[in-house]
Structure formats: C-alpha cells, structure tokens
Design a protein around this motif. Sequence first.
Motif, PDB file in Angstrom:
ATOM      1  N   ARG A 114     -18.547  24.824   8.502  1.00 24.35           N
ATOM      2  CA  ARG A 114     -19.976  25.092   8.734  1.00 24.35           C
ATOM      3  C   ARG A 114     -20.252  26.551   8.397  1.00 24.35           C
ATOM      4  O   ARG A 114     -19.668  27.464   8.964  1.00 24.35           O
ATOM      5  CB  ARG A 114     -20.323  24.817  10.197  1.00 24.35           C
ATOM      6  N   VAL A 115     -21.160  26.751   7.441  1.00 19.43           N
ATOM      7  CA  VAL A 115     -21.483  28.082   6.933  1.00 19.43           C
ATOM      8  C   VAL A 115     -22.944  28.383   7.260  1.00 19.43           C
ATOM      9  O   VAL A 115     -23.819  27.537   7.064  1.00 19.43           O
ATOM     10  CB  VAL A 115     -21.274  28.132   5.394  1.00 19.43           C
ATOM     11  N   LEU A 116     -23.217  29.580   7.749  1.00 19.56           N
ATOM     12  CA  LEU A 116     -24.599  29.987   8.031  1.00 19.56           C
ATOM     13  C   LEU A 116     -25.441  29.946   6.757  1.00 19.56           C
ATOM     14  O   LEU A 116     -24.963  30.272   5.674  1.00 19.56           O
ATOM     15  CB  LEU A 116     -24.635  31.407   8.600  1.00 19.56           C
ATOM     16  N   ASN A 148     -30.213  25.248   9.374  1.00 14.34           N
ATOM     17  CA  ASN A 148     -29.505  26.480   9.696  1.00 14.34           C
ATOM     18  C   ASN A 148     -28.160  26.652   9.004  1.00 14.34           C
ATOM     19  O   ASN A 148     -27.661  27.766   8.905  1.00 14.34           O
ATOM     20  CB  ASN A 148     -29.256  26.563  11.210  1.00 14.34           C
ATOM     21  N   PHE A 149     -27.560  25.539   8.562  1.00 12.66           N
ATOM     22  CA  PHE A 149     -26.179  25.591   8.079  1.00 12.66           C
ATOM     23  C   PHE A 149     -25.972  24.751   6.830  1.00 12.66           C
ATOM     24  O   PHE A 149     -26.719  23.810   6.557  1.00 12.66           O
ATOM     25  CB  PHE A 149     -25.210  25.080   9.151  1.00 12.66           C
ATOM     26  N   LEU A 150     -24.890  25.075   6.137  1.00 14.10           N
ATOM     27  CA  LEU A 150     -24.347  24.264   5.052  1.00 14.10           C
ATOM     28  C   LEU A 150     -23.021  23.738   5.571  1.00 14.10           C
ATOM     29  O   LEU A 150     -22.267  24.477   6.206  1.00 14.10           O
ATOM     30  CB  LEU A 150     -24.123  25.151   3.821  1.00 14.10           C
ATOM     31  N   TYR A 151     -22.732  22.458   5.336  1.00 18.46           N
ATOM     32  CA  TYR A 151     -21.510  21.823   5.815  1.00 18.46           C
ATOM     33  C   TYR A 151     -20.700  21.341   4.627  1.00 18.46           C
ATOM     34  O   TYR A 151     -21.213  20.586   3.801  1.00 18.46           O
ATOM     35  CB  TYR A 151     -21.834  20.639   6.718  1.00 18.46           C
ATOM     36  N   LEU A 152     -19.441  21.762   4.540  1.00 14.59           N
ATOM     37  CA  LEU A 152     -18.554  21.345   3.469  1.00 14.59           C
ATOM     38  C   LEU A 152     -17.479  20.440   4.063  1.00 14.59           C
ATOM     39  O   LEU A 152     -16.759  20.862   4.973  1.00 14.59           O
ATOM     40  CB  LEU A 152     -17.885  22.555   2.811  1.00 14.59           C
ATOM     41  N   ALA A 153     -17.363  19.230   3.560  1.00 17.90           N
ATOM     42  CA  ALA A 153     -16.287  18.322   3.968  1.00 17.90           C
ATOM     43  C   ALA A 153     -15.111  18.563   3.045  1.00 17.90           C
ATOM     44  O   ALA A 153     -15.209  18.401   1.823  1.00 17.90           O
ATOM     45  CB  ALA A 153     -16.744  16.869   3.896  1.00 17.90           C
TER      46      ALA A 153
END
Length: 91
Positions: free
Chosen positions: A48-50, A84-89
């Motif tokens: 999870r990246v801001l 609010n966030f970017l999520y990388l699987a």
Amino acid sequence: DVEPRVVDRGDVVIGRVVIATSEVLGHGSNGTVVFGGRLGRRVVAVKRVLAEFVQVAEKEVSLLISSDAHPTILRYYAMERDGNFLYLALE
C-alpha cells in the motif's frame, strides 16, 4: 478509483484485491505498508503506497513488468487504487 469495502475478519476489498489488514508483513519508506492478501485464489503481498507517491509506484510497476521473466525478481500481479492509496499485489 475503487471504493474499499470491509468483509469478514476485517479484511478490506479494493477492486480484485483482498487485503488482510491484520497481517502486516512490513513497512517501507514514505508510509508504505505491506500486508498479506489474496488475488482470487492466489496468496499475495499487498504493498500500500500513499497517493502522493503514485508516480514512484508506477515506475516500480513498470520495472517489475519488464523484469517479469527474471527468476529472482518479485512478480507483479495487479494494481488497484482508492482515494488515498495505490495497492500493488505482488508475489
């Protein structure tokens, strides 16, 4: 952007990614947190990246995709966003 929703055991679903918010695997720079999670039946790490660091994360995704065949580099599976966030699987 996708609206997050909470499901059983407090897991959060963002698009196709299920995030086990109680399973923190690690912390990184600039507020990054890595959680356990799932993408379909696949167990993944969810980074999870801001939102303000999206450009850095997108560059990381580009590098992961270009290195996909390399045996010692993590595999990138999916990316989702909320407000609010970017999520990388990741593998």
